[in-house]
Every structure is written in structure tokens, then in C-alpha cells.
Design a protein around this motif. Structure first.
Motif, PDB file in Angstrom:
ATOM      1  N   MET A   1       0.829  -1.365   0.178  1.00 57.18           N
ATOM      2  CA  MET A   1       0.086   0.137   0.088  1.00 57.18           C
ATOM      3  C   MET A   1       1.066   1.367   0.163  1.00 57.18           C
ATOM      4  O   MET A   1       0.659   2.009  -0.823  1.00 57.18           O
ATOM      5  N   GLY A   2       1.759   1.479   0.887  1.00 53.02           N
ATOM      6  CA  GLY A   2       2.778   2.556   1.018  1.00 53.02           C
ATOM      7  C   GLY A   2       2.155   3.682   1.677  1.00 53.02           C
ATOM      8  O   GLY A   2       0.796   3.712   2.498  1.00 53.02           O
ATOM      9  N   ILE A   3       3.022   4.762   2.056  1.00 51.44           N
ATOM     10  CA  ILE A   3       2.679   5.959   2.711  1.00 51.44           C
ATOM     11  C   ILE A   3       2.017   6.904   1.452  1.00 51.44           C
ATOM     12  O   ILE A   3       2.527   7.048   0.489  1.00 51.44           O
ATOM     13  N   LYS A   4       0.924   7.500   2.080  1.00 49.48           N
ATOM     14  CA  LYS A   4       0.274   8.486   0.973  1.00 49.48           C
ATOM     15  C   LYS A   4       0.310   9.820   1.568  1.00 49.48           C
ATOM     16  O   LYS A   4       0.318  10.121   2.865  1.00 49.48           O
ATOM     17  N   ALA A   5       0.480  10.717   0.782  1.00 48.03           N
ATOM     18  CA  ALA A   5       0.209  12.313   1.180  1.00 48.03           C
ATOM     19  C   ALA A   5      -1.054  12.598   0.461  1.00 48.03           C
ATOM     20  O   ALA A   5      -1.672  12.271  -0.563  1.00 48.03           O
ATOM     21  N   VAL A   6      -1.716  13.517   1.333  1.00 45.49           N
ATOM     22  CA  VAL A   6      -3.115  13.802   1.145  1.00 45.49           C
ATOM     23  C   VAL A   6      -3.016  15.376   1.100  1.00 45.49           C
ATOM     24  O   VAL A   6      -2.779  15.863   2.032  1.00 45.49           O
ATOM     25  N   PHE A   7      -3.479  16.216   0.091  1.00 53.16           N
ATOM     26  CA  PHE A   7      -3.609  17.426  -0.326  1.00 53.16           C
ATOM     27  C   PHE A   7      -5.043  17.775  -0.314  1.00 53.16           C
ATOM     28  O   PHE A   7      -5.904  17.225  -1.148  1.00 53.16           O
ATOM     29  N   THR A   8      -5.490  18.872   0.431  1.00 53.12           N
ATOM     30  CA  THR A   8      -6.819  19.226   0.368  1.00 53.12           C
ATOM     31  C   THR A   8      -6.802  20.733  -0.001  1.00 53.12           C
ATOM     32  O   THR A   8      -6.240  21.658   0.584  1.00 53.12           O
ATOM     33  N   ILE A   9      -7.532  21.287  -0.937  1.00 54.98           N
ATOM     34  CA  ILE A   9      -7.708  22.406  -1.579  1.00 54.98           C
ATOM     35  C   ILE A   9      -9.071  23.098  -1.680  1.00 54.98           C
ATOM     36  O   ILE A   9      -9.855  22.249  -2.255  1.00 54.98           O
ATOM     37  N   SER A  10      -9.442  24.015  -1.029  1.00 55.97           N
ATOM     38  CA  SER A  10     -10.625  24.413  -1.002  1.00 55.97           C
ATOM     39  C   SER A  10     -10.885  25.830  -1.223  1.00 55.97           C
ATOM     40  O   SER A  10      -9.979  26.907  -1.312  1.00 55.97           O
ATOM     41  N   ASN A  11     -11.994  26.433  -2.080  1.00 54.48           N
ATOM     42  CA  ASN A  11     -12.197  27.482  -2.603  1.00 54.48           C
ATOM     43  C   ASN A  11     -13.618  27.798  -2.470  1.00 54.48           C
ATOM     44  O   ASN A  11     -14.562  27.101  -2.565  1.00 54.48           O
ATOM     45  N   GLN A  12     -14.070  29.100  -1.811  1.00 54.04           N
ATOM     46  CA  GLN A  12     -15.401  29.351  -1.894  1.00 54.04           C
ATOM     47  C   GLN A  12     -15.960  29.871  -3.123  1.00 54.04           C
ATOM     48  O   GLN A  12     -15.458  30.558  -3.772  1.00 54.04           O
TER      49      GLN A  12
END
Length: 78
Positions: A1-12
């Protein structure tokens, strides 16, 4: 499976006219019909999705209460 990076980007957003936000990743889809004169081709998110997939990752979009959120997951270490 491995190590994951999670990026979350939000915009109104104001009055997003897309019922199914997965359509935003389709080539030549333009969610904001008022921006026809800006020269955009509607392929930016399709290209982004493909690059992320080529790196073994995923990108998803969600729209809640006038906030558009993109979540990107990529494996950084096997």
C-alpha cells in the motif's frame, strides 16, 4: 500500500452550476459559462487528473455549502 500524502484545497464558490462535480474533470468541460471570453479551453483539470493518475494517485472534488474542495492522494513511499 505505501505511505500516502493527502492534499486538500478548498475555494469558496458562488452559485456553482455543476450538479455532478466529477464532470469538472472531463476534457473541454467549462463549469462557468460566463467565462467564455477568457480563452480557457476547459482541459486544465482533465490534464491535472491524468498527471496525478500517472503518478498512481487520485483526485476528487466535492461541493458543499458553496465550498469546492479538491482532494489529491499520492503514494510517496512504497
Amino acid at each position: 500500500m505505501g505511505i500516502k500524502a493527502v492534499f486538500t484545497i478548498s475555494n469558496q464558490t458562488e452559485n456553482l452550476q455543476v450538479q455532478d462535480v466529477s464532470k469538472l474533470f472531463e476534457r473541454f468541460y467549462r463549469g462557468d459559462k460566463a467565462r467564455k471570453e477568457d480563452g480557457g479551453s476547459g482541459i486544465g483539470l482533465a490534464i491535472t487528473k491524468r498527471i496525478i493518475e500517472l503518478h498512481g494517485g487520485t483526485i476528487e472534488a466535492d461541493n458543499k455549502e458553496d465550498w469546492l474542495t479538491f482532494t489529491i492522494e499520492v503514494i510517496v513511499k512504497e
